[in-house]
Structure formats: structure tokens, C-alpha cells
Design a protein around this motif. Structure first.
Motif, PDB file in Angstrom:
ATOM      1  N   ASP A 120       0.828  -1.207   0.000  1.00 43.29           N
ATOM      2  CA  ASP A 120       0.000   0.000   0.000  1.00 43.29           C
ATOM      3  C   ASP A 120       0.865   1.260   0.000  1.00 43.29           C
ATOM      4  O   ASP A 120       0.582   2.225  -0.711  1.00 43.29           O
ATOM      5  N   ARG A 121       1.936   1.236   0.804  1.00 41.59           N
ATOM      6  CA  ARG A 121       2.813   2.419   0.871  1.00 41.59           C
ATOM      7  C   ARG A 121       3.566   2.605  -0.442  1.00 41.59           C
ATOM      8  O   ARG A 121       3.771   3.739  -0.899  1.00 41.59           O
ATOM      9  N   LEU A 122       3.977   1.515  -1.068  1.00 43.06           N
ATOM     10  CA  LEU A 122       4.640   1.613  -2.370  1.00 43.06           C
ATOM     11  C   LEU A 122       3.674   2.152  -3.430  1.00 43.06           C
ATOM     12  O   LEU A 122       4.052   2.999  -4.254  1.00 43.06           O
ATOM     13  N   ARG A 123       2.426   1.704  -3.398  1.00 42.43           N
ATOM     14  CA  ARG A 123       1.428   2.207  -4.342  1.00 42.43           C
ATOM     15  C   ARG A 123       1.239   3.705  -4.167  1.00 42.43           C
ATOM     16  O   ARG A 123       1.113   4.449  -5.149  1.00 42.43           O
ATOM     17  N   ARG A 124       1.214   4.127  -2.916  1.00 39.07           N
ATOM     18  CA  ARG A 124       1.095   5.561  -2.652  1.00 39.07           C
ATOM     19  C   ARG A 124       2.317   6.302  -3.194  1.00 39.07           C
ATOM     20  O   ARG A 124       2.196   7.403  -3.724  1.00 39.07           O
ATOM     21  N   THR A 135       6.709   0.463 -11.457  1.00 40.42           N
ATOM     22  CA  THR A 135       7.306  -0.215 -10.305  1.00 40.42           C
ATOM     23  C   THR A 135       6.615  -1.550 -10.068  1.00 40.42           C
ATOM     24  O   THR A 135       5.379  -1.621 -10.047  1.00 40.42           O
ATOM     25  N   ASP A 136       7.392  -2.595  -9.910  1.00 37.65           N
ATOM     26  CA  ASP A 136       6.859  -3.935  -9.634  1.00 37.65           C
ATOM     27  C   ASP A 136       6.575  -4.013  -8.130  1.00 37.65           C
ATOM     28  O   ASP A 136       7.408  -4.455  -7.342  1.00 37.65           O
ATOM     29  N   ILE A 137       5.403  -3.556  -7.755  1.00 41.16           N
ATOM     30  CA  ILE A 137       5.054  -3.440  -6.340  1.00 41.16           C
ATOM     31  C   ILE A 137       5.072  -4.783  -5.618  1.00 41.16           C
ATOM     32  O   ILE A 137       5.662  -4.878  -4.534  1.00 41.16           O
ATOM     33  N   PRO A 138       4.472  -5.839  -6.158  1.00 45.11           N
ATOM     34  CA  PRO A 138       4.531  -7.117  -5.431  1.00 45.11           C
ATOM     35  C   PRO A 138       5.967  -7.593  -5.180  1.00 45.11           C
ATOM     36  O   PRO A 138       6.292  -8.058  -4.088  1.00 45.11           O
ATOM     37  N   ARG A 139       6.819  -7.461  -6.171  1.00 43.07           N
ATOM     38  CA  ARG A 139       8.203  -7.908  -6.020  1.00 43.07           C
ATOM     39  C   ARG A 139       8.943  -7.050  -4.993  1.00 43.07           C
ATOM     40  O   ARG A 139       9.667  -7.560  -4.146  1.00 43.07           O
ATOM     41  N   LEU A 140       8.747  -5.735  -5.055  1.00 45.68           N
ATOM     42  CA  LEU A 140       9.424  -4.831  -4.127  1.00 45.68           C
ATOM     43  C   LEU A 140       8.917  -5.031  -2.701  1.00 45.68           C
ATOM     44  O   LEU A 140       9.700  -5.034  -1.746  1.00 45.68           O
ATOM     45  N   ALA A 141       7.625  -5.239  -2.542  1.00 46.19           N
ATOM     46  CA  ALA A 141       7.067  -5.501  -1.206  1.00 46.19           C
ATOM     47  C   ALA A 141       7.614  -6.807  -0.644  1.00 46.19           C
ATOM     48  O   ALA A 141       7.965  -6.884   0.541  1.00 46.19           O
ATOM     49  N   ALA A 174      17.200  -0.250  -3.531  1.00 41.30           N
ATOM     50  CA  ALA A 174      16.246  -0.905  -4.440  1.00 41.30           C
ATOM     51  C   ALA A 174      15.226   0.082  -4.987  1.00 41.30           C
ATOM     52  O   ALA A 174      14.586  -0.184  -6.011  1.00 41.30           O
ATOM     53  N   LEU A 175      15.075   1.230  -4.332  1.00 42.45           N
ATOM     54  CA  LEU A 175      14.148   2.256  -4.795  1.00 42.45           C
ATOM     55  C   LEU A 175      14.768   3.150  -5.872  1.00 42.45           C
ATOM     56  O   LEU A 175      14.047   3.892  -6.551  1.00 42.45           O
ATOM     57  N   ASP A 176      16.098   3.118  -6.003  1.00 39.95           N
ATOM     58  CA  ASP A 176      16.779   3.994  -6.943  1.00 39.95           C
ATOM     59  C   ASP A 176      16.462   3.595  -8.379  1.00 39.95           C
ATOM     60  O   ASP A 176      16.295   2.409  -8.689  1.00 39.95           O
ATOM     61  N   PRO A 177      16.401   4.584  -9.267  1.00 41.02           N
ATOM     62  CA  PRO A 177      16.173   4.260 -10.682  1.00 41.02           C
ATOM     63  C   PRO A 177      17.282   3.367 -11.226  1.00 41.02           C
ATOM     64  O   PRO A 177      18.429   3.486 -10.813  1.00 41.02           O
ATOM     65  N   ALA A 178      16.931   2.521 -12.149  1.00 36.71           N
ATOM     66  CA  ALA A 178      17.912   1.558 -12.706  1.00 36.71           C
ATOM     67  C   ALA A 178      19.006   2.201 -13.471  1.00 36.71           C
ATOM     68  O   ALA A 178      19.273   3.095 -13.945  1.00 36.71           O
TER      69      ALA A 178
END
Length: 178
Positions: A120-124, A135-141, A174-178
Motif C-alpha cells: 500500500d505504501r509503495l502504491r502511494r 514499479t513492480d510493487i509485489p516484487r518490491l514488497a 532498491a528504490l533507486d532508478p535503474a
């Protein structure tokens, strides 16, 4: 809660639980009904008290990065707050006999809720433009949940505060741009 946290569901014996709360077995069963019910109450208490601060910090932070940092820092503090070390939600049931599957499932639901809160926080963060739209939210979460688990297991193995905090900056990359 402390007994289950230190010994896990299967390691906690009735005499440990009754000694911790100062009652005899009949009173324990009158209060909880079963060891499994006591375990579920202990998990719910942990979530409502000790485990809630880092989730509130995640949610309330201005940026997703600040929220994740606060969650991970809070996790380090919780993991080091008991002699046994680690997080009750992660370590409460590690090995599970088939007869204890219901207790394990309750703990798994609690852990899935953690992943949902991170998602939820990543989606926000995506909605606020902090993270790319793709952003691949499930993978990052799942990754951040894995970092929480690493903190917990390493704390249980005796890692220091400095060693656990050293996991945070690389995880935030992991949040940094590729």
C-alpha cells in the motif's frame, strides 16, 4: 507473548506459559481455551503493541523512502528488544508439525498483512510520483518483507545493532532508478 516470542509456538510448553502469567493449568485453559488460542491472542497483542510502531512509521512518513527506512529501523529495534532476539511474527513458527498448522496459518496471515501494508505504501509512492509508474510493487514488497526477515533471523543469531542497521541503506537502494 514473551514466552511464545522466545521459544516459538512449538517450543513453548504449558508450564512455561502458566509460570509466565502466574496461574495453574486449569486457569490457563479457562482464560484461553487452548495453547493455540493463547498463541493467536499473543500474535494479536504483538501486532497491536510492539509491532505497530514501525507500520505506523511506514504509513505516516512523508516519503516512501523515509517510511521504509523508519520501518526497517523500527524492526531493528524490535528485533533487539528481547534477549532471544528477532521478530515474533517471523520467528513464532519456523518449523511446524502438521498438528500445529492452524497456528502457523494465523501467523502467515499476519505476515501477509505486513506485505500488504508495504505494498500500500509503495502504491502511494507511485501515485505521488516518487516511484516510477511501472514499479513492480509485489516484487518490491516481497523484497522488503525479506529484509525484515533477514533482520529478525540475524538478530536471533546475535547480530549487533550496527550490523543490522548496515542492511538498511543497501535495501533502500532498491528504490533507486535503474
Amino acid at each position: 507473548m514473551q514466552v511464545f516470542w522466545a521459544k516459538g509456538y512449538e517450543g513453548a510448553q504449558l508450564n512455561d506459559l502458566t509460570a509466565a502469567i502466574g496461574v495453574k493449568p486449569p486457569s490457563f485453559y479457562a482464560a484461553f481455551g487452548s495453547k493455540e488460542a493463547a498463541f493467536r491472542e499473543a500474535i494479536d497483542l504483538y501486532i497491536a503493541t510492539i509491532g505497530s510502531a514501525q507500520m505506523r512509521a511506514l504509513e505516516q512518513a512523508v516519503t516512501v523512502r523515509d517510511g521504509l527506512r523508519a520501518m526497517l529501523e523500527g524492526s531493528v529495534e524490535v528485533a533487539l528488544s528481547t534477549k532471544s532476539g528477532g521478530c515474533f511474527l517471523i520467528l513464532g513458527v519456523v518449523n511446524c508439525l502438521p498438528a500445529n498448522e492452524v497456528a502457523r496459518e494465523h501467523l502467515m496471515r499476519a505476515r501477509r498483512k505486513t506485505v500488504e501494508l508495504v505494498s500500500d505504501r509503495l502504491r502511494r509512492g507511485v501515485a505521488d510520483g516518487e516511484l516510477p509508474a511501472d514499479t513492480d510493487i509485489p516484487r518490491l514488497a516481497a523484497f522488503y518483507h525479506g529484509i525484515l526477515q533477514a533482520i529478525s533471523f540475524q538478530a536471533r543469531d546475535g547480530a549487533t545493532r550496527a550490523e543490522l542497521r548496515a542492511l538498511i541503506d543497501p535495501a533502500l537502494r532498491a528504490l533507486d532508478p535503474a
